[in-house]
Design an enzyme around this catalytic site. Structure first.
Site, PDB file in Angstrom:
ATOM      1  N   VAL A  44      42.226  32.223   0.829  1.00  0.00           N
ATOM      2  CA  VAL A  44      43.503  31.997   0.152  1.00  0.00           C
ATOM      3  C   VAL A  44      44.632  31.823   1.166  1.00  0.00           C
ATOM      4  O   VAL A  44      45.457  30.911   1.063  1.00  0.00           O
ATOM      5  CB  VAL A  44      43.817  33.152  -0.832  1.00  0.00           C
ATOM      6  CG1 VAL A  44      45.215  32.995  -1.414  1.00  0.00           C
ATOM      7  CG2 VAL A  44      42.787  33.191  -1.952  1.00  0.00           C
ATOM      8  N   CYS A  45      44.654  32.682   2.173  1.00  0.00           N
ATOM      9  CA  CYS A  45      45.714  32.608   3.185  1.00  0.00           C
ATOM     10  C   CYS A  45      45.655  31.296   3.964  1.00  0.00           C
ATOM     11  O   CYS A  45      46.697  30.734   4.333  1.00  0.00           O
ATOM     12  CB  CYS A  45      45.624  33.794   4.138  1.00  0.00           C
ATOM     13  SG  CYS A  45      45.944  35.394   3.353  1.00  0.00           S
ATOM     14  N   THR A  46      44.449  30.786   4.209  1.00  0.00           N
ATOM     15  CA  THR A  46      44.310  29.512   4.900  1.00  0.00           C
ATOM     16  C   THR A  46      45.014  28.400   4.133  1.00  0.00           C
ATOM     17  O   THR A  46      45.739  27.583   4.706  1.00  0.00           O
ATOM     18  CB  THR A  46      42.816  29.174   5.105  1.00  0.00           C
ATOM     19  OG1 THR A  46      42.207  30.202   5.904  1.00  0.00           O
ATOM     20  CG2 THR A  46      42.630  27.832   5.784  1.00  0.00           C
ATOM     21  N   LEU A  49      49.009  28.967   4.384  1.00  0.00           N
ATOM     22  CA  LEU A  49      49.631  28.587   5.652  1.00  0.00           C
ATOM     23  C   LEU A  49      49.736  27.068   5.772  1.00  0.00           C
ATOM     24  O   LEU A  49      50.753  26.544   6.244  1.00  0.00           O
ATOM     25  CB  LEU A  49      48.832  29.164   6.818  1.00  0.00           C
ATOM     26  CG  LEU A  49      48.973  30.680   6.999  1.00  0.00           C
ATOM     27  CD1 LEU A  49      47.845  31.220   7.856  1.00  0.00           C
ATOM     28  CD2 LEU A  49      50.306  31.018   7.626  1.00  0.00           C
TER      29      LEU A  49
END
Length: 219
Positions: A44-46, A49
């Site tokens: 999810v963070c990928t 960003l």
């Protein structure tokens, strides 16, 4: 005590993918968005960003700097950026803070003081609360705090919408209603009398005695 709206955003010195920064100096006289991540190389963070990288121009138009933070060292951030490009097509040009000693995460009360002093050996679940967005004004005060669960990707169009509202309402004595977006009518605040409202905004609509709407003010 949790960090609240209108509190001074805690200042700190940290290593980033673009060198050492002192946070308040880095913000300068503009606005900033600090958004945090529990671990590098998480799905999810990928996507988040990369999405922010694609929107960086929209933030710049609003005089807003972007900075990310993840509970990992800077060397790991550098390796992560290739994956972000592969997954989203966007290259990250904004700085990413390395918080390997958990200092910033604890300073912003995303992790408890007893969380330790190293990111080593910690899983994303251990850092699940490091999922916040902070909008910080030129006065270095917190204007917005949003915290998300790990399984829900953040809506950065909403962050832009809120910044538009915050910047507009900081300049004029108005508020924005539910689901407001640029160009929609706004609410005249209670601090403005009916007489003054006519002078400031021209015609307005009285929906309720305490709810007066008018066209969005220009610059």
């Amino acid at each position: 005590m949790s960090l609240r709206i209108n509190d001074i955003a805690p200042d700190f010195t940290a290593e980033t993918t673009q060198g050492t920064i002192k946070f308040h100096d880095w913000i300068g006289d503009g606005w900033a968005v600090l958004f945090s991540h529990p671990k590098n190389f998480t799905p999810v963070c990928t996507t988040e960003l990369g999405t922010m990288a694609g929107l960086e121009g929209d933030f710049k138009k609003r005089n807003v700097k972007i900075i990310g933070i993840s509970v990992d060292p800077v060397s790991s951030h550098d390796k992560w950026q290739a994956d972000i490009k592969t997954a989203t097509g966007h290259t990250v040009h904004y700085p990413l803070i390395g918080d390997k000693d958990l200092h910033v995460a604890k300073l912003y009360e995303m992790l408890p003081a007893g969380a330790g002093e190293s990111s080593e050996g910690r899983t994303p679940a251990d850092n699940a609360t490091v999922r916040s967005v902070y909008v910080i004004g030129p006065d270095k005060k917190v204007k917005l705090v949003l915290t998300y669960p790990m399984t829900t990707g953040r809506n950065f169009d909403e962050i832009l919408r809120v910044i538009d509202s915050i910047q507009l309402t900081a300049k004029h004595q108005v508020a924005t209603p539910a689901n407001w977006k640029q160009g929609d009518d706004v609410i005249i605040t209670a601090a403005v009398s009916n007489e003054d409202a006519i002078k400031r905004f021209g015609a307005y609509e009285t929906v309720l005695p305490y709810l007066r709407k008018t066209k969005q003010p220009s610059a």
